[in-house]
Design an enzyme around this catalytic site. Structure first.
Site, PDB file in Angstrom:
ATOM      1  N   PRO A  10      49.133  38.148  29.277  1.00 60.21           N
ATOM      2  CA  PRO A  10      48.174  37.117  29.686  1.00 60.21           C
ATOM      3  C   PRO A  10      46.769  37.637  29.952  1.00 60.21           C
ATOM      4  CG  PRO A  10      49.683  37.648  31.476  1.00 60.21           C
ATOM      5  CD  PRO A  10      50.220  38.312  30.247  1.00 60.21           C
ATOM      6  N   ASN A  11      45.815  36.819  29.559  1.00 56.15           N
ATOM      7  CA  ASN A  11      44.381  37.037  29.798  1.00 56.15           C
ATOM      8  C   ASN A  11      43.760  38.109  28.907  1.00 56.15           C
ATOM      9  OD1 ASN A  11      44.150  35.087  31.964  1.00 56.15           O
ATOM     10  ND2 ASN A  11      45.386  36.504  33.160  1.00 56.15           N
ATOM     11  N   ARG A  18      35.921  39.382  29.781  1.00 52.75           N
ATOM     12  CA  ARG A  18      36.664  39.395  31.042  1.00 52.75           C
ATOM     13  C   ARG A  18      36.356  40.660  31.841  1.00 52.75           C
ATOM     14  NH1 ARG A  18      43.057  40.934  31.537  1.00 52.75           N
ATOM     15  NH2 ARG A  18      43.203  40.545  33.762  1.00 52.75           N
ATOM     16  N   TYR A  23      37.314  46.281  32.209  1.00 49.64           N
ATOM     17  CA  TYR A  23      38.032  46.324  30.919  1.00 49.64           C
ATOM     18  C   TYR A  23      37.152  46.652  29.728  1.00 49.64           C
ATOM     19  CZ  TYR A  23      41.640  44.148  33.756  1.00 49.64           C
ATOM     20  OH  TYR A  23      42.567  43.901  34.727  1.00 49.64           O
ATOM     21  N   ASN A  74      51.119  45.871  26.315  1.00 51.41           N
ATOM     22  CA  ASN A  74      50.288  45.699  27.502  1.00 51.41           C
ATOM     23  C   ASN A  74      50.707  44.356  28.084  1.00 51.41           C
ATOM     24  OD1 ASN A  74      48.467  45.361  29.521  1.00 51.41           O
ATOM     25  ND2 ASN A  74      46.653  45.870  28.315  1.00 51.41           N
ATOM     26  N   ALA A  77      49.298  41.246  33.724  1.00 50.45           N
ATOM     27  CA  ALA A  77      49.783  40.956  35.081  1.00 50.45           C
ATOM     28  C   ALA A  77      51.316  40.907  35.157  1.00 50.45           C
ATOM     29  CB  ALA A  77      49.192  39.641  35.566  1.00 50.45           C
ATOM     30  N   HIS A  80      53.556  43.729  36.609  1.00 53.49           N
ATOM     31  CA  HIS A  80      53.791  43.934  38.039  1.00 53.49           C
ATOM     32  C   HIS A  80      54.749  42.912  38.639  1.00 53.49           C
ATOM     33  CE1 HIS A  80      50.277  46.336  37.203  1.00 53.49           C
ATOM     34  NE2 HIS A  80      49.531  45.264  36.989  1.00 53.49           N
ATOM     35  N   ASP A  87      64.140  43.073  31.774  1.00 55.37           N
ATOM     36  CA  ASP A  87      65.491  42.850  31.257  1.00 55.37           C
ATOM     37  C   ASP A  87      65.480  42.661  29.739  1.00 55.37           C
ATOM     38  OD1 ASP A  87      66.439  43.073  33.805  1.00 55.37           O
ATOM     39  OD2 ASP A  87      66.888  40.947  34.089  1.00 55.37           O
ATOM     40  N   GLU A  98      54.418  51.519  27.325  1.00 48.60           N
ATOM     41  CA  GLU A  98      53.562  50.635  28.142  1.00 48.60           C
ATOM     42  C   GLU A  98      52.118  51.146  28.095  1.00 48.60           C
ATOM     43  OE1 GLU A  98      54.956  50.491  32.204  1.00 48.60           O
ATOM     44  OE2 GLU A  98      53.029  49.771  32.958  1.00 48.60           O
ATOM     45  N   HIS A 100      47.893  50.294  29.332  1.00 49.94           N
ATOM     46  CA  HIS A 100      46.891  49.520  30.070  1.00 49.94           C
ATOM     47  C   HIS A 100      45.518  50.079  29.766  1.00 49.94           C
ATOM     48  CE1 HIS A 100      50.041  47.622  32.438  1.00 49.94           C
ATOM     49  NE2 HIS A 100      50.580  48.827  32.559  1.00 49.94           N
ATOM     50  N   LEU A 101      44.547  49.195  29.680  1.00 47.99           N
ATOM     51  CA  LEU A 101      43.166  49.633  29.497  1.00 47.99           C
ATOM     52  C   LEU A 101      42.680  50.388  30.731  1.00 47.99           C
ATOM     53  CD1 LEU A 101      42.480  46.141  28.253  1.00 47.99           C
ATOM     54  CD2 LEU A 101      41.609  48.031  26.896  1.00 47.99           C
ATOM     55  N   SER A 102      42.908  49.793  31.897  1.00 49.79           N
ATOM     56  CA  SER A 102      42.410  50.387  33.146  1.00 49.79           C
ATOM     57  C   SER A 102      43.446  51.351  33.721  1.00 49.79           C
ATOM     58  CB  SER A 102      42.112  49.276  34.162  1.00 49.79           C
ATOM     59  OG  SER A 102      43.306  48.585  34.502  1.00 49.79           O
ATOM     60  N   ARG A 107      43.571  51.310  41.200  1.00 50.07           N
ATOM     61  CA  ARG A 107      43.156  49.952  41.560  1.00 50.07           C
ATOM     62  C   ARG A 107      43.985  49.432  42.744  1.00 50.07           C
ATOM     63  NH1 ARG A 107      42.841  46.394  36.352  1.00 50.07           N
ATOM     64  NH2 ARG A 107      41.705  45.076  37.831  1.00 50.07           N
ATOM     65  N   ARG A 111      48.963  46.704  41.785  1.00 47.98           N
ATOM     66  CA  ARG A 111      48.997  47.147  40.387  1.00 47.98           C
ATOM     67  C   ARG A 111      49.673  48.513  40.229  1.00 47.98           C
ATOM     68  NH1 ARG A 111      45.436  43.375  37.932  1.00 47.98           N
ATOM     69  NH2 ARG A 111      43.801  42.782  39.393  1.00 47.98           N
TER      70      ARG A 111
HETATM   71  C1  DQA Z   1      45.903  45.555  32.608  1.00 44.36           C
HETATM   72  C2  DQA Z   1      46.070  45.893  34.095  1.00 44.36           C
HETATM   73  C3  DQA Z   1      46.805  44.765  34.817  1.00 44.36           C
HETATM   74  O1  DQA Z   1      46.949  45.093  36.198  1.00 44.36           O
HETATM   75  C4  DQA Z   1      46.021  43.469  34.723  1.00 44.36           C
HETATM   76  O2  DQA Z   1      46.741  42.417  35.318  1.00 44.36           O
HETATM   77  C5  DQA Z   1      45.654  43.137  33.320  1.00 44.36           C
HETATM   78  C6  DQA Z   1      45.209  44.217  32.426  1.00 44.36           C
HETATM   79  C7  DQA Z   1      45.090  46.625  31.862  1.00 44.36           C
HETATM   80  O3  DQA Z   1      45.169  46.668  30.639  1.00 44.36           O
HETATM   81  O4  DQA Z   1      44.358  47.407  32.485  1.00 44.36           O
HETATM   82  O5  DQA Z   1      45.595  41.972  32.942  1.00 44.36           O
HETATM   83  O6  DQA Z   1      47.190  45.506  32.014  1.00 44.36           O
END
Ligand code: DQA
Length: 162
Positions: A10-11, A18, A23, A74, A77, A80, A87, A98, A100-102, A107, A111
């Protein structure tokens, strides 16, 4: 060709606009372009998907895992919060990495917990869009070695269950 599904949660469709301070300004299309170039060099066949819905992400994971494709995910959210996603990875037998950008560990405390990390082969975070490229290379190598293990990898201790 090694099949790998890249799944964005999501997002992440908002990347580029964003919270650019966290990011960056690369869009999902920019990331896709970079991954497609890398995939060609790695002999990887890519399927790339994004969804804002947990159930749909679970469906994508099941589809990839049951078809024998690796997963670069990725989960944003849902990383977490989602037991269902964890599952799905475990239940479909998917080999997943897995990303993540950040740097999620630098943080907010919420997270720092990843519900999917225990069922993933590894994690890459904190390198911006480059996290995806690094994750793709690691996953391609892992899947290739499963097909024809190298003696050096077998003795390295890394991913010894493979
Ligand atoms: C994220 C880190 C997550 O905590 C956050 O909810 C995201 C982006 C990242 O790529 O850094 O939406 O997955």
């Amino acid at each position: 060709m090694i099949p790998i599904h890249v799944l964005h949660g999501p997002n992440l469709n908002l990347l580029g606009r964003r919270e650019p301070g966290i990011y960056g300004t690369a869009t999902l299309d920019d990331i896709e372009r970079d991954l497609r170039v890398r995939a060609e060099g790695l002999g990887v066949a890519l399927t790339i998907r994004q969804t804002n819905h947990e159930g749909e992400l679970v469906g994508f994971v099941q589809e990839a895992g049951l078809s024998g494709a690796g997963i670069l995910i990725n989960a944003a959210a849902y990383t977490h919060t989602s037991v269902a996603l964890r599952d799905a990875i475990a239940g479909s037998g998917a080999v997943a990495v897995e990303v993540h950008l950040s740097n999620v560990h630098a943080r907010e405390a919420f997270r720092h917990v990843s519900l999917i990390a225990p069922v993933c082969a590894g994690i890459v975070c904190g390198f911006g869009p480059h996290s995806y490229g690094l994750g793709l290379e690691a996953l391609a190598r892992l899947l290739r070695n499963r097909l024809s293990p190298l003696p050096s990898d077998a003795s390295s201790g890394a991913n010894s269950q493979d």
